[in-house]
Design an enzyme around this catalytic site. Structure first.
Site, short mmCIF file in Angstrom:
data_model
loop_
_atom_site.label_atom_id
_atom_site.label_comp_id
_atom_site.label_asym_id
_atom_site.label_seq_id
_atom_site.Cartn_x
_atom_site.Cartn_y
_atom_site.Cartn_z
N TYR A 168 0.83 -1.20 0.00
CA TYR A 168 0.00 0.00 0.00
C TYR A 168 0.87 1.26 0.00
CZ TYR A 168 -4.26 -2.73 0.94
OH TYR A 168 -5.33 -3.60 0.86
N ALA A 194 -18.14 0.01 -3.67
CA ALA A 194 -17.90 -0.22 -5.10
C ALA A 194 -17.05 0.86 -5.73
CB ALA A 194 -19.23 -0.35 -5.84
#
Length: 300
Positions: A53, A213
């Protein structure tokens, strides 16, 4: 805050804070510490990381913040992931993008994560992606070594389909305590292909990444997003939700699989909105109305 039991001596907060974009938030260590403390005060004790990350920077940024108040470590669970190799100026030895689940890489990745996070142990280490070149015996050996040395307490996977999960579990001695998978009202793949069914069969509690989403339901003008947004707005008015984000969280939280959504925001109001969704109930009519709206057709 609700808590989810994942196994002996391990439980996660029902809402998990994801640090995928920590490097993009441009926070000082003091600001990140304040965000951590806000989460803990609201009952979010589980923090989700991965070595890659922020181009291998986010774990260290979190560790720098935690070093300002080390006593907080005992109040949280740290999850991190390994197995993806990225080209990055922070890893000059990496010459290509590939997966590596060798014993040596898993152990080295875990040890680097410990150093970056400034902690003596990781609560749960996950294999980030299924590796088509995986030797499961090496994964099992790495897990055993890390657990024996007290560096990792529990293990799991991320983005594994049911056959990949059961294959790896057949080799490792420790129970795989979670599968971190993409789950949302917009993306139904893991609802439909048996991945979530396996979690329920094995009594494994899944973590849900991208529960909103990726913002598609909010911003996209494609037919599916528009249709789903209209349905969710209708349900929001029926259940008293403050926004469609809360309905998206509630749709997952009301599922009987004890899904744990990962909230990847650095804004406390967005985190609080997810927490407040825990109090929202959808009846079966509303849950299926959202499902069929996403599918674009009625159920059989």
């Amino acid at each position: 805050m609700q808590r989810v039991n994942l196994g002996e001596d391990l439980s996660f907060s029902r809402i998990i804070h994801g640090l995928w974009r920590l490097a993009d938030w441009n926070q000082s260590s003091e600001e990140t510490l304040s965000l951590i403390e806000h989460n803990l005060e609201r009952g979010i004790t589980t923090f989700d990381h991965a070595d890659i990350y922020g181009s291998y920077e986010c774990e260290e940024l979190f560790g720098q913040a935690l070093s300002l108040k080390p006593s907080l470590r005992n109040k949280m669970e740290i999850v991190t992931k390994c197995g993806i190799v990225l080209e990055s100026p922070n890893r000059p030895s990496h010459t290509s993008h590939h997966y590596n689940t060798s014993k040596e890489h898993i152990i080295a990745s875990a040890e680097q994560s410990l150093k970056s996070l400034g902690t003596d142990y990781i609560d749960a280490l996950l294999i980030h992606r299924p590796d088509p070149f995986m030797d499961p015996e090496q994964v099992a050996e790495a897990f055993s070594t890390l657990q024996k040395d007290g560096k990792v307490r529990h293990f799991g996977v991320s983005n594994f389909k049911q056959h990949q999960f059961t294959m790896l579990q057949s080799y490792v001695d420790q129970p795989l305590i979670t599968n971190q998978i993409e789950l949302s009202a917009y993306n139904l793949e893991n609802f439909e292909d048996g991945t979530l069914d396996l979690c329920q069969e094995k009594r494994i509690k899944p973590m849900a990444w991208s529960p909103l989403a990726g913002g598609n339901v909010f911003t996209s003008n494609d037919e599916k997003a528009t249709r789903l947004r209209q349905t969710i707005e209708k349900v929001a008015s029926e259940i008293g939700a403050e926004g469609i984000d809360q309905v998206l969280y509630a749709w997952l939280l009301n599922h009987p699989a004890d899904i744990m959504p990962i909230v990847g925001s650095g804004k406390t109001n967005r985190i609080d909105s997810a927490i407040d969704a825990l109090s929202l109930s959808l009846n079966r009519d509303q849950w299926f109305e959202i499902l069929t709206s996403s599918m674009g057709h009625d159920i059989p």
